[in-house]
Design an enzyme around this catalytic site. Structure first.
Site, short mmCIF file in Angstrom:
data_model
loop_
_atom_site.label_atom_id
_atom_site.label_comp_id
_atom_site.label_asym_id
_atom_site.label_seq_id
_atom_site.Cartn_x
_atom_site.Cartn_y
_atom_site.Cartn_z
N ASN A 220 36.39 43.02 49.10
CA ASN A 220 35.43 43.74 48.24
C ASN A 220 34.03 43.19 48.51
O ASN A 220 33.85 42.35 49.38
CB ASN A 220 35.85 43.59 46.76
CG ASN A 220 35.92 42.13 46.36
OD1 ASN A 220 34.95 41.40 46.41
ND2 ASN A 220 37.13 41.68 46.01
N ASP A 289 43.01 42.95 43.97
CA ASP A 289 44.11 43.38 43.09
C ASP A 289 45.34 43.75 43.90
O ASP A 289 46.45 43.79 43.35
CB ASP A 289 43.68 44.60 42.26
CG ASP A 289 42.71 44.21 41.17
OD1 ASP A 289 42.80 43.05 40.71
OD2 ASP A 289 41.86 45.03 40.79
N LYS A 299 48.34 43.66 66.38
CA LYS A 299 47.33 44.63 65.95
C LYS A 299 47.96 46.02 65.84
O LYS A 299 48.68 46.46 66.75
CB LYS A 299 46.20 44.65 66.98
CG LYS A 299 45.05 45.51 66.57
CD LYS A 299 43.98 45.53 67.64
CE LYS A 299 43.05 46.69 67.40
NZ LYS A 299 42.49 47.24 68.60
N PHE A 333 35.70 37.70 33.78
CA PHE A 333 34.71 38.72 34.13
C PHE A 333 35.40 40.07 34.20
O PHE A 333 36.57 40.15 34.58
CB PHE A 333 34.08 38.41 35.49
CG PHE A 333 32.90 37.48 35.40
CD1 PHE A 333 33.09 36.14 35.09
CD2 PHE A 333 31.61 37.95 35.59
CE1 PHE A 333 32.02 35.28 34.98
CE2 PHE A 333 30.52 37.09 35.49
CZ PHE A 333 30.73 35.76 35.18
N LYS A 347 40.78 43.66 28.14
CA LYS A 347 41.13 42.66 29.16
C LYS A 347 41.08 41.25 28.57
O LYS A 347 41.93 40.42 28.89
CB LYS A 347 40.15 42.74 30.33
CG LYS A 347 40.55 43.78 31.36
CD LYS A 347 39.61 43.77 32.56
CE LYS A 347 39.81 45.03 33.37
NZ LYS A 347 38.81 45.18 34.43
N LYS A 351 44.38 39.12 28.72
CA LYS A 351 44.38 37.99 29.67
C LYS A 351 44.19 36.65 28.97
O LYS A 351 44.11 35.61 29.64
CB LYS A 351 43.29 38.20 30.72
CG LYS A 351 43.53 39.46 31.59
CD LYS A 351 42.53 39.52 32.72
CE LYS A 351 42.68 40.81 33.51
NZ LYS A 351 42.52 40.62 34.95
N1 CTP Z 1 41.47 38.41 38.19
C1 CTP Z 1 42.42 37.44 38.50
N2 CTP Z 1 43.43 37.72 39.37
C2 CTP Z 1 43.54 38.93 39.94
C3 CTP Z 1 42.59 39.94 39.62
C4 CTP Z 1 41.56 39.64 38.75
O1 CTP Z 1 42.34 36.34 37.99
N3 CTP Z 1 44.53 39.17 40.79
C5 CTP Z 1 40.42 38.06 37.24
C6 CTP Z 1 39.00 38.16 37.78
O2 CTP Z 1 38.60 36.92 38.31
C7 CTP Z 1 38.19 38.51 36.56
C8 CTP Z 1 39.18 39.28 35.70
O3 CTP Z 1 40.47 39.00 36.19
O4 CTP Z 1 37.79 37.38 35.83
C9 CTP Z 1 38.99 40.78 35.66
O5 CTP Z 1 39.01 41.32 36.94
P1 CTP Z 1 38.97 42.89 37.13
O6 CTP Z 1 39.10 43.21 38.58
O7 CTP Z 1 37.79 43.46 36.38
O8 CTP Z 1 40.25 43.32 36.29
P2 CTP Z 1 41.69 43.77 36.65
O9 CTP Z 1 42.61 43.06 35.73
O10 CTP Z 1 41.96 43.63 38.10
O11 CTP Z 1 41.68 45.27 36.17
P3 CTP Z 1 41.27 46.64 36.90
O12 CTP Z 1 40.99 46.30 38.33
O13 CTP Z 1 42.46 47.48 36.70
O14 CTP Z 1 40.06 47.11 36.15
#
Ligand code: CTP
Length: 413
Positions: A220, A289, A299, A333, A347, A351
């Site tokens: 990302n 994610d 490859k 975040f 969240k 979480k």
């Molecule tokens: N985070 C994490 N582990 C993951 C994905 C995200 O610890 N595998 C943490 C990020 O560091 C951040 C928080 O979760 O502090 C929220 O991340 P975000 O990408 O906004 O949320 P998701 O739970 O992945 O939800 P979505 O992508 O469905 O919005």
């Protein structure tokens, strides 16, 4: 002004402190004479080093009389007793202040050049160093100066940003040296204990990379700026900082322990280990994610018109920490494109976060920009929403909230 103390820190006096003032060649050197007066009145002992260019603006005699000490203007001056002057001065000082700091001394300090007394003193300095830049506004905006300032900040130096206004050259803009009173205040603050002293803070930053095959990966746009700003700020406020970060676009700040990782799984392993030894965890990393179900050894060839890649969810690191936080303060975040507030508070609850920082992706916010617009929640309660601010300022506000949290008391050592 980036002085990084936090609004809860106690302002201290300067009585008995030893300040080494490095004056370089800019018209603002005349203001440094007043700075010496203020420091002396505040109870500091002051010694002054001048670059050759500085002596064209103000005479060494002025500083000698005001500081009541000899002024160093050369590496090769003869003294009554033989001393290696730059080393002696560096050992002596509690703080080093470069005021005015020209673009030239900033560049030398960023590179580690030591070709005359002022730069050599800076290279051998053991005490914290503060720079009060002063220059024409076009020079201050020049990418080379910006790069050098960023290097100095990541080396742990304190930059007292110049003010805006009419400059000696007739131009108007940012470039005026911070006022002597502001420099004195920043020095006082640097001697006061930070409001995170004795607290162990774990910060994650940057992105992760999930390999598809030996040449491709999923990632990302996270630059690491937000997490790095928090790590830097926490350390400046006295915390013991551990930083776990993935790939980033900017240099990492100086912290107490640092671990570099690449994938979400590696981040999970490193964070889980470090979490056991922390009091506060700020999860600013943009963890992927999804990860490919299997990584191809060779490859992937361009065969056929389409190609399907099967992905599986990565483990949610923050959720796993939230479940076993045992009194630790956890900050998460949330990057949301819609229903921001509702998603952020959901969240936070799901979480197990004590604080949730909501930001939205945009040109000037979110991942790669140096600026951000944040809303901070404490559990379900909205604490504040900011306008567009720098990530450094956002870090200050987030840590102000954490430092004011009553639960922190039990961790202080
Ligand atoms: N985070 C994490 N582990 C993951 C994905 C995200 O610890 N595998 C943490 C990020 O560091 C951040 C928080 O979760 O502090 C929220 O991340 P975000 O990408 O906004 O949320 P998701 O739970 O992945 O939800 P979505 O992508 O469905 O919005």
């Amino acid at each position: 002004m980036r002085n990084r103390r936090g609004k809860n820190s106690r302002e201290g006096g300067l009585s008995g402190t030893k300040i080494l003032l490095v004056v370089t060649g800019g018209i603002a050197a005349y203001k440094s004479a007043l700075l010496v007066r203020l420091l002396k009145c505040g109870g500091s002992e002051v010694r002054v080093v001048m670059s050759a260019a500085a002596t064209e603006f103000v005479t060494p005699l002025t500083f000698e009389i005001l500081s009541e000490n000899p002024v160093s203007i050369s590496m090769f001056a003869r003294r009554e007793r033989p001393v290696v002057e730059h080393v002696e001065l560096s050992k002596w000082a509690d703080r080093v202040v470069v005021a005015p700091a020209t673009a030239d001394i900033i560049a030398k300090a960023a590179l580690g050049v030591a070709d005359e007394i002022a730069s050599t003193v800076l290279l051998s300095a053991r005490a914290p160093v503060m720079f009060a830049p002063a220059m024409n506004e076009a020079m201050w905006a020049n990418p080379a100066v910006r790069r050098n300032i960023e290097t100095l900040v990541s080396d742990g130096k304190i930059i007292l940003d110049p003010g805006s206004g009419a400059l000696a050259c007739g131009d108007v803009g940012p470039g005026r040296m911070a006022e002597p009173e502001d420099i004195v205040r920043a020095l006082e603050a640097s001697f006061a204990p930070g409001d995170l002293a004795g607290i162990r803070v774990l910060v994650t930053a940057g992105r992760t990379e999930e390999e598809i095959d030996p040449v491709r990966y999923i990632t990302n746009r996270s630059s690491g700026r937000m997490g790095f700003a928090i790590a830097r700020e926490a350390r400046a406020r006295g915390a013991h900082v551990t930083l776990v970060h993935g790939p980033v676009d900017v240099p990492a700040p100086r912290v107490d322990a640092i671990e570099r990782v690449a994938t979400a799984a590696e981040m999970k392993a490193a964070v889980t280990k470090a979490f056991a030894r922390c009091d506060v965890c700020v999860m600013a990393a943009a963890v992927s994610d999804f990860t490919p179900v299997r990584r191809r050894a060779g490859k992937i060839k361009r065969a056929g018109k389409s190609f399907e890649l099967e992905l599986r969810s990565t483990e949610d690191i923050l959720s796993s920490l939230g479940k076993r936080k045992e009194g630790r303060i956890v900050v998460g975040f949330a990057l949301e494109t819609e229903n921001g507030e509702a998603n952020a508070t959901r969240k936070a609850r799901e979480k197990g976060c004590d604080y949730m920082v909501l930001n939205a992706p945009g040109k000037k916010t979110g991942f790669s920009a140096p600026t951000n617009q944040i809303t901070l929640f404490k559990e379900r309660k909205k604490l504040f929403a900011t306008p567009l601010i720098s990530k450094d300022e956002a870090a200050v506000l987030i840590l102000d909230a954490v430092a004011a949290d009553g639960r922190l008391k039990r961790f202080r050592r």
